[in-house]
Scaffold this active site. Structure first.
Site, PDB file in Angstrom:
ATOM      1  N   GLY A  15       0.835  -1.209   0.000  1.00  0.00           N
ATOM      2  CA  GLY A  15       0.000   0.000   0.000  1.00  0.00           C
ATOM      3  C   GLY A  15       0.868   1.256   0.000  1.00  0.00           C
ATOM      4  O   GLY A  15       1.861   1.323   0.711  1.00  0.00           O
ATOM      5  N   ARG A  76       1.149  -5.202  -5.329  1.00  0.00           N
ATOM      6  CA  ARG A  76       1.316  -6.393  -4.487  1.00  0.00           C
ATOM      7  C   ARG A  76       1.519  -7.535  -5.479  1.00  0.00           C
ATOM      8  O   ARG A  76       0.681  -7.755  -6.340  1.00  0.00           O
ATOM      9  CB  ARG A  76       0.074  -6.628  -3.637  1.00  0.00           C
ATOM     10  N   ASP A 107       5.503  -4.777   6.291  1.00  0.00           N
ATOM     11  CA  ASP A 107       6.298  -5.965   6.609  1.00  0.00           C
ATOM     12  C   ASP A 107       6.205  -7.070   5.544  1.00  0.00           C
ATOM     13  O   ASP A 107       7.117  -7.894   5.434  1.00  0.00           O
ATOM     14  CB  ASP A 107       6.040  -6.492   8.024  1.00  0.00           C
ATOM     15  N   THR A 129       4.154   2.482   5.765  1.00  0.00           N
ATOM     16  CA  THR A 129       2.753   2.094   5.896  1.00  0.00           C
ATOM     17  C   THR A 129       2.019   3.087   6.790  1.00  0.00           C
ATOM     18  O   THR A 129       2.565   3.536   7.801  1.00  0.00           O
ATOM     19  CB  THR A 129       2.565   0.669   6.484  1.00  0.00           C
ATOM     20  N   ASP A 131      -0.313   2.315   8.625  1.00  0.00           N
ATOM     21  CA  ASP A 131      -0.914   1.582   9.745  1.00  0.00           C
ATOM     22  C   ASP A 131      -0.117   1.610  11.052  1.00  0.00           C
ATOM     23  O   ASP A 131      -0.651   1.215  12.095  1.00  0.00           O
ATOM     24  CB  ASP A 131      -1.143   0.119   9.348  1.00  0.00           C
ATOM     25  N   ASP A 133       1.980  -0.357  12.091  1.00  0.00           N
ATOM     26  CA  ASP A 133       1.960  -1.686  12.715  1.00  0.00           C
ATOM     27  C   ASP A 133       3.261  -2.464  12.504  1.00  0.00           C
ATOM     28  O   ASP A 133       3.242  -3.670  12.304  1.00  0.00           O
ATOM     29  CB  ASP A 133       0.751  -2.482  12.187  1.00  0.00           C
ATOM     30  N   ARG A 175      -6.251  -2.671   8.770  1.00  0.00           N
ATOM     31  CA  ARG A 175      -6.824  -4.011   8.622  1.00  0.00           C
ATOM     32  C   ARG A 175      -6.534  -4.870   9.856  1.00  0.00           C
ATOM     33  O   ARG A 175      -7.391  -5.563  10.349  1.00  0.00           O
ATOM     34  CB  ARG A 175      -6.259  -4.667   7.353  1.00  0.00           C
TER      35      ARG A 175
HETATM   36  O1  F6P Z   1      -1.666   0.537   3.635  1.00  0.00           O
HETATM   37  C1  F6P Z   1      -2.262  -0.147   4.688  1.00  0.00           C
HETATM   38  C2  F6P Z   1      -3.699  -0.361   4.381  1.00  0.00           C
HETATM   39  O2  F6P Z   1      -4.211   0.897   4.136  1.00  0.00           O
HETATM   40  C3  F6P Z   1      -4.566  -1.049   5.396  1.00  0.00           C
HETATM   41  O3  F6P Z   1      -4.999  -0.276   6.453  1.00  0.00           O
HETATM   42  C4  F6P Z   1      -5.675  -1.548   4.530  1.00  0.00           C
HETATM   43  O4  F6P Z   1      -6.354  -2.584   5.061  1.00  0.00           O
HETATM   44  C5  F6P Z   1      -4.962  -1.962   3.307  1.00  0.00           C
HETATM   45  O5  F6P Z   1      -3.838  -1.128   3.214  1.00  0.00           O
HETATM   46  C6  F6P Z   1      -5.786  -1.942   2.069  1.00  0.00           C
HETATM   47  O6  F6P Z   1      -4.971  -1.969   0.961  1.00  0.00           O
HETATM   48  P1  F6P Z   1      -5.401  -2.398  -0.511  1.00  0.00           P
HETATM   49  O7  F6P Z   1      -6.867  -2.300  -0.588  1.00  0.00           O
HETATM   50  O8  F6P Z   1      -4.676  -1.440  -1.373  1.00  0.00           O
HETATM   51  O9  F6P Z   1      -4.899  -3.788  -0.667  1.00  0.00           O
END
Ligand code: F6P
Length: 322
Positions: A15, A76, A107, A129, A131, A133, A175
């Site tokens: 992301g 991804r 990560d 990120t 997040d 996290d 998430r």
């Molecule tokens: O970048 C982190 C994040 O925003 C999470 O909080 C979220 O769940 C996820 O990415 C969603 O990413 P995508 O929909 O792009 O796979």
């Protein structure tokens, strides 16, 4: 004998996060200042597999520090999760004479960096990120911007929610982690904060809280819900049915990942990008940069991936009593 690094590659993966451009800029400019060549790899590990590699000069990163997203693009890649894909990626690095790579991502991206290191390309990862996290660091690129973006949006929803004497459930990103929810919960003065790390799925507690607050004369009730719990729309319907108070759900979504980075994200991402180059120059590999106790540090990726991080119980308790 430590490997001499002459050419550094840089990619963003997973992301996107505001501040990634500041990190790319710092990687490119520090590397050039240290006498190295730089190659940008487009669209993350998938772009590497497609050999989307371009030369980068100082001017290629002009006027990007204030921009959201990532100028390199991101993806991804499921292909890069396989050993075959990882070997092919390392071969493409060698073909492009890339001796070391800076990987900017979460990560999941660290595992990709670790694989490249195993196949002979020196690697260092940066925590990119929104997040927050990642266990080995107190700071991740993008969190500060995202939490400020969410906070400002929530203030706006709160205005209309109070005017209509409604209850509002606002879902923020995260998430697996509730950091954005916790910070917004405190910063926006929410009545309830639901975090994946602590939520017990007992909606009756929330319903009782809403009814009690309404009796005390409160005109609004703000619930911050983390994406990891989700289901905000159905939760709103159940709460409305149980309390008789109009309840609306707002899912903030991807707006939290975009926008111009804050000064914190521009500054820390810049320092981390420079630091990453300097670690690579020393000939180190399989490393990840962190920010701990006021200092930039680096760890072995395997060690970093084993570290655990959880929302501090004290901070959670305090968020509830505020
Ligand atoms: O970048 C982190 C994040 O925003 C999470 O909080 C979220 O769940 C996820 O990415 C969603 O990413 P995508 O929909 O792009 O796979």
């Amino acid at each position: 004998m430590t490997k001499e690094i002459k050419t550094i590659g840089v990619l963003t993966s997973g992301g996107d996060a505001p501040g990634m451009n500041a990190a790319i800029r710092a990687v490119v400019r520090t590397a050039i200042a240290r006498g190295l060549k730089v190659k940008g790899i487009k669209k993350g590990f998938q772009g590497l597999l497609n050999d989307e590699v371009v030369d980068m000069e100082r001017k290629d990163v002009s006027d990007i520090i204030q921009k959201g997203g990532t100028i390199l693009g991101t993806a991804r890649s499921s292909e890069f999760k396989t050993e075959e894909g990882q070997k092919a990626g390392a071969e493409i690095c060698k073909k492009n004479k890339i001796d070391g790579i800076v990987v900017i991502g979460g990560d999941g991206s660290y595992r990709g960096a670790r694989a490249l290191s195993k196949f002979g390309v020196n690697t260092i990862a940066l925590p990119g990120t929104i997040d927050l996290d990642i266990a080995c660091t107190d700071y991740t690129i993008g969190f500060d911007t995202a939490v400020n973006t969410a906070m400002q949006a929530i203030d706006k929803v709160k205005d209309t929610s109070s005017s209509h004497e409604r209850c509002s459930i606002i879902e923020v990103m995260g998430r697996n982690a509730g950091y954005i929810a916790l910070w917004c919960g405190v910063a926006n003065g929410a009545e309830d904060i639901l975090l994946p790390e602590y939520y017990d799925f007992n909606e009756q507690t929330i319903i009782n809280n809403i009814i009690a607050n309404r009796k005390k004369g409160k005109t609004h009730h703000l619930i911050i819900n983390a994406e990891g719990i989700g289901h905000s729309t159905s939760m709103a319907k159940r709460i409305e049915a149980a309390t008789g108070i109009e309840t609306r759900a707002t899912i903030l979504g991807y707006m939290q990942r975009g926008g111009s980075p804050t000064a914190i994200d521009r500054y820390y991402a810049s320092m981390m990008g420079a630091y990453a180059v300097d670690v690579l120059i020393k000939g180190h590999t399989n490393r990840v940069v962190g920010y701990k106790a006021g200092e930039f540090v680096d760890y072995d990726i395997d060690e970093a991936l084993e570290m655990q991080k959880n929302i501090d119980e004290y901070q959670y308790e305090i968020s509830k009593l505020l």
